[in-house]
Design a protein around this motif. Structure first.
Motif, PDB file in Angstrom:
ATOM      1  N   GLY A 150      36.527   5.166  13.894  1.00  0.00           N
ATOM      2  CA  GLY A 150      35.743   4.590  12.820  1.00  0.00           C
ATOM      3  C   GLY A 150      35.914   3.093  12.732  1.00  0.00           C
ATOM      4  O   GLY A 150      36.702   2.478  13.456  1.00  0.00           O
ATOM      5  N   VAL A 151      35.154   2.500  11.821  1.00  0.00           N
ATOM      6  CA  VAL A 151      35.216   1.071  11.538  1.00  0.00           C
ATOM      7  C   VAL A 151      34.701   0.882  10.119  1.00  0.00           C
ATOM      8  O   VAL A 151      33.787   1.583   9.687  1.00  0.00           O
ATOM      9  CB  VAL A 151      34.366   0.259  12.551  1.00  0.00           C
ATOM     10  CG1 VAL A 151      32.900   0.683  12.510  1.00  0.00           C
ATOM     11  CG2 VAL A 151      34.487  -1.239  12.318  1.00  0.00           C
ATOM     12  N   GLY A 152      35.312  -0.017   9.365  1.00  0.00           N
ATOM     13  CA  GLY A 152      34.882  -0.207   7.986  1.00  0.00           C
ATOM     14  C   GLY A 152      34.993   1.082   7.208  1.00  0.00           C
ATOM     15  O   GLY A 152      35.977   1.815   7.306  1.00  0.00           O
ATOM     16  N   LEU A 153      33.948   1.389   6.429  1.00  0.00           N
ATOM     17  CA  LEU A 153      33.944   2.624   5.644  1.00  0.00           C
ATOM     18  C   LEU A 153      33.072   3.686   6.293  1.00  0.00           C
ATOM     19  O   LEU A 153      32.213   4.307   5.653  1.00  0.00           O
ATOM     20  CB  LEU A 153      33.460   2.335   4.214  1.00  0.00           C
ATOM     21  CG  LEU A 153      34.530   1.836   3.240  1.00  0.00           C
ATOM     22  CD1 LEU A 153      33.903   1.505   1.881  1.00  0.00           C
ATOM     23  CD2 LEU A 153      35.662   2.848   3.070  1.00  0.00           C
ATOM     24  N   ILE A 154      33.276   3.896   7.579  1.00  0.00           N
ATOM     25  CA  ILE A 154      32.631   5.000   8.284  1.00  0.00           C
ATOM     26  C   ILE A 154      33.621   5.519   9.314  1.00  0.00           C
ATOM     27  O   ILE A 154      34.261   4.723  10.020  1.00  0.00           O
ATOM     28  CB  ILE A 154      31.296   4.568   8.931  1.00  0.00           C
ATOM     29  CG1 ILE A 154      30.584   5.754   9.583  1.00  0.00           C
ATOM     30  CG2 ILE A 154      31.482   3.415   9.904  1.00  0.00           C
ATOM     31  CD1 ILE A 154      29.150   5.470   9.984  1.00  0.00           C
TER      32      ILE A 154
END
Length: 459
Positions: free
Chosen positions: A374-378
């Motif tokens: 993932g990356v950030g809010l995903i």
């Protein structure tokens, strides 16, 4: 289901999206009654932390009063008008200007549609229109990727790289081809580094272009991070290598930011996270936090100018939607973007997203977890029954469905893509709510281990 209950009436009268219709008749729906911040409540009063933000989309949660007030004000002033035949309205003019100015690379014009699917279908039509304008009628083939998701209308579903989106629908359409996904965990070869894998994917794209004829390829569609395909995060050099191939052959790059756009990756656009320079940018979902159906195609002059010339030659651009440029949707979008900026929500994603990714990665040693990505809010958790085999069971999705149900019982909503548990909580989520999510997943993994290990054999 009680007779004449909402559940019973739903079964009696509605055909559902992405649902087994016969199973739905037996089990009935989960009816959501109201929302509050990142939470939703069903008709029995049970509260759920919606870690999917609806469908990757309710960035401001489910009860933002300023979006409701923006819609109400515009409803009172001008509840509807269209953009056909040179008509316009103030909100869609202001939104078009805002989107062009905030784009990650220089852009020129905006065309409004109602959904990501409609937007991607429209881009396909405009690509053909542009090719004819340039006197290149042969240049209409388009490449997307396996496991990429671009929608469900006929053209967009053809771009989407999933068999289920093609099976029994007589898709994909001709002239739409698929190259490999950037999923290193699943698709890399033994001993292959991320760098070598990215190089191989670029070489495969080059080979496909050469095989088809470079002068027949119009465009390449790609999500910065594949969302509905299971949150596939590309290796660090992947996009640089892909873009070099496209630039070499003067192939348009269409960035599908329907999920990534407006903060999801910790930057305003996923293109900024991965240094992508598209000719066309497609946005929707978090554009209005899904409080109103709206999508937009943002294009540069390289895309726009031939289209404008062709509309002049034939007399008009004969394409559009009744709701395209809807004043209420545009007003909601403007207020939504204002709130994202005012409240520093992109920075919040960067900060809280880092925390979420760190906590998720503490689960990677669990025997049922093959990969956390993932990356950030995903993010996604790939469930496995055999870490070496990188699979959960003979039938993809069996284990993921059980895991999703166990989380549902704990009051947490995620979405399983086969055996990957996907999540993208609203941009307003707090550290405490992330703890609630991860603690729920941790408990679910404990329950899952006793539930499935004796029920399934690894493939």
């Amino acid at each position: 289901m009680l007779p004449n209950s909402q559940q019973a009436r739903d079964v009696a009268y509605q055909l559902h999206a992405y649902t087994n219709a016969r199973s739905h008749q037996r089990a009935g729906p989960l009816v959501i009654e109201r929302g509050e911040g990142p939470y939703v409540f069903d008709t029995e009063g049970k509260r759920y932390l919606d870690a999917m933000a609806g469908l990757w989309s309710a960035g401001l949660g489910f009860s933002e009063k300023r979006l409701i007030e923006a819609a109400h004000r515009q409803m009172q002033l001008l509840p509807f008008y269209h953009t056909f035949a040179s008509r316009s309205n103030g909100p869609c003019i202001a939104l078009a200007e805002k989107l062009v100015k905030m784009s990650p690379v220089p852009m020129s014009k905006v065309f409004f549609t109602n959904s990501g699917s409609e937007a991607n279908d429209t881009v396909l039509k405009l690509i053909a229109y542009r090719a004819n304008a340039l006197g290149q009628p042969q240049r209409k083939k388009v490449i997307s990727r396996l496991r990429g998701y671009h929608g469900v209308t006929i053209g967009a579903a053809s771009l989407t790289g999933f068999p289920d989106n093609h099976r029994s629908f007589d898709l994909p359409l001709p002239n739409i081809m698929h190259t490999g996904s950037p999923h290193f965990y699943k698709d890399s070869r033994a001993g292959e580094s991320e760098e070598a894998f990215a190089t191989r994917r670029a070489e495969e794209l080059e080979s496909l272009i050469q095989h088809e004829g470079a002068d027949t390829i119009a465009a390449f569609f790609g999500e910065p991070v594949m969302g509905a395909g299971g949150v596939i995060v590309p290796p660090p050099t992947y996009w640089d290598k892909i873009q070099r191939v496209l630039k070499k052959h003067s192939i348009l790059l269409v960035a599908d930011e329907v999920i990534c756009g407006f903060g999801r990756t910790g930057k305003m656009f996923g293109c900024e996270t991965y240094n992508i320079a598209p000719d066309v940018l497609v946005v929707s979902k978090q554009l209005t936090s899904s409080y109103f159906p709206l999508s937009a195609i943002i294009m540069n002059d390289y895309m726009f100018e031939p289209i404008a010339d062709e509309s002049n030659r034939v007399g008009l651009l004969a394409h559009g939607f009744t709701g395209g440029g809807h004043p209420v949707g545009a007003a909601v979008a403007l207020e939504n973007l204002k709130l994202i900026e005012e409240r520093g929500l992109v920075a919040n994603v960067d900060r809280i997203g880092t925390y979420m990714q760190e906590r998720l990665r503490t689960l990677v040693d669990h025997p049922l977890v093959g990969e956390v990505r993932g990356v950030g809010l995903i993010a996604a958790i790939e469930l496995v029954l055999g870490k070496k085999q990188k699979v959960a069971a003979t039938s993809p999705g069996d284990v993921g469905s059980i895991a999703s149900r166990l989380l549902h019982e704990r009051g947490i909503i995620v979405r399983n893509v086969d055996d990957a548990l996907s999540m993208c909580p609203p941009l307003i989520v707090t550290k405490e709510q992330i703890d609630e999510l991860i603690d729920g997943i941790t408990g679910m993994l404990h329950d899952l281990k006793s539930t499935v290990v004796n029920s399934f054999e690894p493939h």
